[in-house]
Write a protein that holds these residues in place. Structure first.
Motif, short mmCIF file in Angstrom:
data_model
loop_
_atom_site.label_atom_id
_atom_site.label_comp_id
_atom_site.label_asym_id
_atom_site.label_seq_id
_atom_site.Cartn_x
_atom_site.Cartn_y
_atom_site.Cartn_z
N THR A 24 2.72 -11.57 82.68
CA THR A 24 3.01 -10.21 82.24
C THR A 24 4.35 -9.73 82.79
OG1 THR A 24 0.65 -9.69 82.11
CG2 THR A 24 2.17 -7.83 82.18
N VAL A 25 4.61 -9.99 84.06
CA VAL A 25 5.88 -9.58 84.67
C VAL A 25 7.05 -10.26 83.97
CG1 VAL A 25 7.28 -9.70 86.76
CG2 VAL A 25 4.86 -9.07 86.92
N VAL A 26 6.96 -11.57 83.78
CA VAL A 26 8.06 -12.31 83.16
C VAL A 26 8.29 -11.86 81.72
CG1 VAL A 26 8.81 -14.60 82.39
CG2 VAL A 26 7.78 -14.31 84.66
N LEU A 27 7.22 -11.75 80.94
CA LEU A 27 7.35 -11.37 79.54
C LEU A 27 7.85 -9.93 79.39
CD1 LEU A 27 4.15 -13.05 78.06
CD2 LEU A 27 6.53 -13.66 77.57
N THR A 28 7.35 -9.04 80.25
CA THR A 28 7.80 -7.65 80.17
C THR A 28 9.27 -7.52 80.55
OG1 THR A 28 5.56 -6.88 80.74
CG2 THR A 28 7.36 -5.29 80.95
N ALA A 29 9.67 -8.19 81.63
CA ALA A 29 11.07 -8.15 82.03
C ALA A 29 11.97 -8.72 80.94
CB ALA A 29 11.26 -8.92 83.34
N GLY A 30 11.57 -9.86 80.39
CA GLY A 30 12.35 -10.44 79.31
C GLY A 30 12.39 -9.56 78.08
N GLY A 31 11.25 -8.95 77.75
CA GLY A 31 11.19 -8.06 76.60
C GLY A 31 12.07 -6.84 76.77
N LEU A 32 12.05 -6.25 77.96
CA LEU A 32 12.91 -5.08 78.22
C LEU A 32 14.38 -5.46 78.14
CD1 LEU A 32 11.01 -3.40 81.20
CD2 LEU A 32 11.16 -2.58 78.85
N ALA A 33 14.73 -6.64 78.65
CA ALA A 33 16.11 -7.10 78.56
C ALA A 33 16.53 -7.28 77.10
CB ALA A 33 16.28 -8.41 79.33
N ALA A 34 15.63 -7.84 76.29
CA ALA A 34 15.94 -8.02 74.88
C ALA A 34 16.12 -6.68 74.17
CB ALA A 34 14.84 -8.83 74.21
N LEU A 35 15.28 -5.70 74.50
CA LEU A 35 15.40 -4.38 73.89
C LEU A 35 16.69 -3.69 74.32
CD1 LEU A 35 11.76 -3.00 74.22
CD2 LEU A 35 12.86 -3.88 72.17
N ALA A 36 17.08 -3.88 75.59
CA ALA A 36 18.26 -3.19 76.11
C ALA A 36 19.57 -3.84 75.68
CB ALA A 36 18.18 -3.14 77.64
N PHE A 37 19.58 -5.17 75.62
CA PHE A 37 20.84 -5.86 75.38
C PHE A 37 20.87 -6.65 74.06
CE2 PHE A 37 20.30 -5.64 80.06
CZ PHE A 37 21.38 -4.80 80.33
N GLY A 38 19.74 -6.70 73.36
CA GLY A 38 19.71 -7.44 72.10
C GLY A 38 20.62 -6.80 71.06
N ARG A 39 21.30 -7.64 70.30
CA ARG A 39 22.25 -7.15 69.31
C ARG A 39 21.83 -7.43 67.88
NH1 ARG A 39 28.10 -8.80 72.10
NH2 ARG A 39 27.77 -7.63 74.07
N SER A 40 20.60 -7.84 67.73
CA SER A 40 20.11 -8.12 66.38
C SER A 40 18.67 -7.62 66.25
CB SER A 40 20.15 -9.62 66.09
OG SER A 40 19.21 -10.31 66.90
N PRO A 41 18.24 -7.30 65.06
CA PRO A 41 16.85 -6.88 64.86
C PRO A 41 15.86 -7.92 65.34
CG PRO A 41 18.17 -6.37 62.92
CD PRO A 41 19.02 -7.22 63.81
N LEU A 42 16.21 -9.20 65.18
CA LEU A 42 15.30 -10.26 65.62
C LEU A 42 15.10 -10.23 67.13
CD1 LEU A 42 13.60 -12.72 64.96
CD2 LEU A 42 15.68 -14.14 65.16
N ALA A 43 16.19 -10.00 67.88
CA ALA A 43 16.08 -9.94 69.34
C ALA A 43 15.22 -8.76 69.77
CB ALA A 43 17.47 -9.84 69.97
#
Length: 228
Positions: A146-165
């Protein structure tokens, strides 16, 4: 860069660790000690007991001193580790052109709170002593995932540059809760539910405050001592 990350992480971690001990001794430890009275049988929910016979003995007082020293050591080590991870994140973000300061550091700190404390607590709430829970290894695996997936998910939401990310980030955050945390088929415990609820609420509130201080301190130190 490495020296900057380690030095900033050490100082920010010490600040957060000392703040954590202050808050925990004030708001969390008293409830923890009260929960232990129910665990040992000195107090009984809807019953009678003699808590003074245990809480007032010299051996317990000495034990509490040793415990508080251990709490201090564990907090300092843990929050220094978290601070170094934040500093590493700052370094990666800075290389991508993102400016880090105390305000943005606070946002990073709250993201850490969501990933490390809040998201796992949705499935595995903070527990008082004497609470019966599911298999320890299964809970540890779910918590870490949960920690790893949540951290990765938040990073994707914050820095992702595409709808897929962004979509992938949202899925990563939701996935552990879709799978579900390991639980028992029934509720067991010796402490009053009111005490357990107050304990869980205080743990979350204290953790949020510590993460905010950690992020602000780390961001302030980062901008005050630019990496070379």
């Amino acid at each position: 860069m490495t020296r900057h990350v380690l030095t900033g992480g050490l100082i920010a971690g010490l600040i957060a660790g000392l703040f954590a001990v202050l808050l925990q001794l004030t708001f969390v430890v008293p409830l923890l000690l009260e929960g232990e009275l129910y665990e040992t049988g000195a107090r009984v929910h809807f019953g009678t007991g003699d808590p003074k016979s245990i809480a007032g003995s010299p051996g317990i007082i000495a034990e509490d001193v040793a415990r508080h020293a251990g709490t201090l050591a564990i907090n300092l080590v843990s929050w220094i580790g978290f601070a170094i991870l934040l500093m590493v994140g700052f370094a990666l973000a800075s290389r991508s052109g993102h400016r880090i300061d105390a305000r943005k550091g606070t946002i990073w700190g709250m993201a850490g709170f969501v990933a490390v404390t809040l998201a796992p607590a949705m499935g595995l709430a903070p527990e008082l002593p004497g609470t019966i829970a599911a298999d320890l290894q299964a809970r540890q695996i779910w918590w870490a995932a949960t920690v790893v997936l949540t951290a990765g998910g938040l990073a994707a939401l914050a820095f992702g540059r595409s709808p897929l990310a962004i979509f992938a980030g949202a899925v990563a955050i939701a996935l552990p809760h879709i799978v579900g945390a390991p639980t028992l088929d029934t509720y067991l415990g010796v402490s009053p539910p009111e005490l357990s609820a107050q304990f869980a609420a205080r743990v979350l509130a204290v953790s949020a405050a510590i993460w905010a201080v950690l992020g602000a301190a780390a961001g302030w130190l980062w901008i005050r001592s630019p990496a070379v």
